[in-house]
Design an enzyme around this catalytic site. Structure first.
Site, PDB file in Angstrom:
ATOM      1  N   GLU A  18      -9.748   6.153   3.688  1.00 15.63           N
ATOM      2  CA  GLU A  18     -10.681   5.019   4.495  1.00 15.63           C
ATOM      3  C   GLU A  18      -9.693   3.892   4.369  1.00 15.63           C
ATOM      4  O   GLU A  18      -8.720   3.742   3.712  1.00 15.63           O
ATOM      5  CB  GLU A  18     -11.899   4.555   3.435  1.00 15.63           C
ATOM      6  CG  GLU A  18     -11.449   3.522   2.343  1.00 15.63           C
ATOM      7  CD  GLU A  18     -10.389   4.129   1.397  1.00 15.63           C
ATOM      8  OE1 GLU A  18     -10.473   5.436   0.976  1.00 15.63           O
ATOM      9  OE2 GLU A  18      -9.732   3.298   0.827  1.00 15.63           O
ATOM     10  N   LYS A  63       0.837  -1.114  -0.260  1.00 17.68           N
ATOM     11  CA  LYS A  63       0.005  -0.083  -0.010  1.00 17.68           C
ATOM     12  C   LYS A  63       0.710   1.202   0.107  1.00 17.68           C
ATOM     13  O   LYS A  63       0.498   2.445  -0.483  1.00 17.68           O
ATOM     14  CB  LYS A  63      -0.807   0.077   1.168  1.00 17.68           C
ATOM     15  CG  LYS A  63      -1.826  -0.963   1.193  1.00 17.68           C
ATOM     16  CD  LYS A  63      -3.302  -0.529   1.077  1.00 17.68           C
ATOM     17  CE  LYS A  63      -4.264  -1.705   0.768  1.00 17.68           C
ATOM     18  NZ  LYS A  63      -4.044  -2.801   1.448  1.00 17.68           N
ATOM     19  N   SER A  76       1.768  -9.807  -0.750  1.00 20.32           N
ATOM     20  CA  SER A  76       1.343  -8.467  -0.733  1.00 20.32           C
ATOM     21  C   SER A  76       1.641  -7.973   0.577  1.00 20.32           C
ATOM     22  O   SER A  76       1.845  -6.634   0.578  1.00 20.32           O
ATOM     23  CB  SER A  76      -0.304  -8.289  -1.278  1.00 20.32           C
ATOM     24  OG  SER A  76      -1.020  -9.194  -0.366  1.00 20.32           O
TER      25      SER A  76
END
Ligand SMILES: *Cc1c(COP(=O)(O)O)cnc(C)c1O
Length: 392
Positions: free
Chosen positions: A112, A90, A378
């Protein structure tokens, strides 16, 4: 990349677009303009690359998992996004987007978060760049993701608990969009996945595309060829998968496989397997596949993994699955848990619950001995340890 690109209105075939309240139109236009102005700007690129290298720790390794390879009878490489600063992919997008926000003169970032990973990545870059930070998070998610909530607080973010509905990611996105409508001038909405109105899916995919750029280079070095036979990634909204697939989309010899949150099974009513059972609907600004009830309303999804627990999916992934360019697998909670324990036992790597859905896809494919397979890990599993231990 030529196919599965958004057209000028943000459509990937029937999917995508920008279905937004008129009050946000100037914001979306300004964001589109800034993105086009800076994405190929050498100065922007130098700053982005420097932070990815020196702050995030890129390139992340492409690791040949020898015991796992032996087990599956193919060459299995792991793309180690779990080794990024803050523990997941991210941060790649958070840094790129915050650099855009700064160039647009924005002082305040809103975001969010579901599992809290995007919230942590956003709070991190806001601290790094001296930007104000407000994070919307469902009340249920705040309960089940304590450690990430504490991290965001320490990083100086204001956390707003969203009590409505099921208190998860869907409601958090709704509230962030409301905030943006109320404060369109000074606020930059930093979306954490390849979802939302155009140009977000395109921007997020582009910032994450560093993953497949590195895979090509690293495979050339290790195998003498840039193209693997398979790339496997998990999909919630689709940002890590978009990044891992990006530079392979126009290479038809590379098979692209997706592990989504099957929950208790795609036909159990308790699932987040959007690509498997979703139907077309506009959700959070774009036309995509969405899990719906019999009346055509958005149905509350379910997955053991908070990061995959979303009723929609990025429009690019809806288009690619629809066209048969990707093959989705609805991975159940149990399969994901087994895959996590298998990787931990064989390689000493505890993967995130989300990433475990990609690893579980390995069980569904019959490989040839000389196949080269890349699994995108990830994120790391520290945040999920309690869930892992409770499940056993
Ligand atoms: C958020 C998250 C995901 C799911 O989001 P995508 O946008 O689909 O990548 C997957 N893995 C990890 C580790 C995450 O934190």
């Amino acid at each position: 990349m030529k196919t599965f690109q958004a057209d000028s209105n943000g459509f990937y075939g029937r999917f995508g677009g920008a279905f937004i309240p008129e009050i946000l139109r100037p914001n979306i236009d300004a964001l589109t303009e800034a993105y086009h102005r800076y994405i190929d700007d050498p100065e922007f690129k130098t700053e982005f690359d420097r932070l990815l290298r020196d702050y995030v720790g890129r390139p992340t390794p492409l690791y040949l998992a020898e015991r796992l390879s032996k087990h599956y009878g193919a060459k299995i490489y792991l793309k180690r996004e779990d080794l990024n600063h803050t523990g997941a992919h991210k941060i790649n997008n958070a840094i790129g987007s915050a650099l855009l926000a700064k160039r647009m003169g924005k002082k305040r970032i809103i975001a969010e978060t579901g599992a809290g990973q995007h919230g942590v990545a956003t709070a991190t870059v806001c601290a790094l760049m001296g930007l104000g930070c407000t994070i919307y998070m469902g009340a249920t998610d705040i309960q089940r993701q304590r450690p990430n909530v504490e991290r965001m607080k320490m990083l100086g973010a204001e956390i707003v608990a969203v009590e409505s509905g099921s208190g998860t990611l869907t409601e958090a996105v709704d509230r962030a969009l409301m905030d943006w409508c109320a404060n369109p001038e000074e606020t930059f909405y930093l979306i954490g996945s390849a979802v939302g109105p155009h140009p977000y899916p395109e921007i997020v995919s582009r910032f994450q595309s560093v993953i497949s750029e590195e895979i090509r280079r690293q495979l050339l070095e290790k195998e003498g060829r840039e193209l693997p036979d398979y790339v496997i990634a998990c999909v919630g909204g689709g940002s890590n998968a978009a990044g891992a697939f990006y530079h392979f989309i126009d290479e038809p010899s590379v098979k692209l496989l997706v592990g989504e949150g099957g929950g208790k099974g795609s036909d159990s009513g308790q699932t987040a397997a959007t690509l498997t059972i979703g139907r077309e609907k506009v959700l959070h600004g774009s036309n995509t596949l969405v899990i719906l009830d019999e009346n055509g309303n958005v149905k509350e999804p379910y997955s053991i993994s908070a990061g995959l627990d979303y009723p929609g999916v990025g429009p690019m992934h809806a288009a690619m699955a629809d066209a048969g360019r990707t093959t989705p697998f609805a991975i159940t909670d149990n399969e994901a848990l087994q895959a996590a324990y298998r990787l931990t036992a064989m390689e000493g790597i505890i993967p995130a619950m989300e990433s475990s859905h990609a690893l579980a896809v390995l069980e569904h494919v019959r490989f040839k001995p000389d196949d080269i397979v890349v699994v995108n890990v990830s994120g790391r599993g520290d945040k999920d340890i309690e869930t892992f231990l409770r499940a056993c």
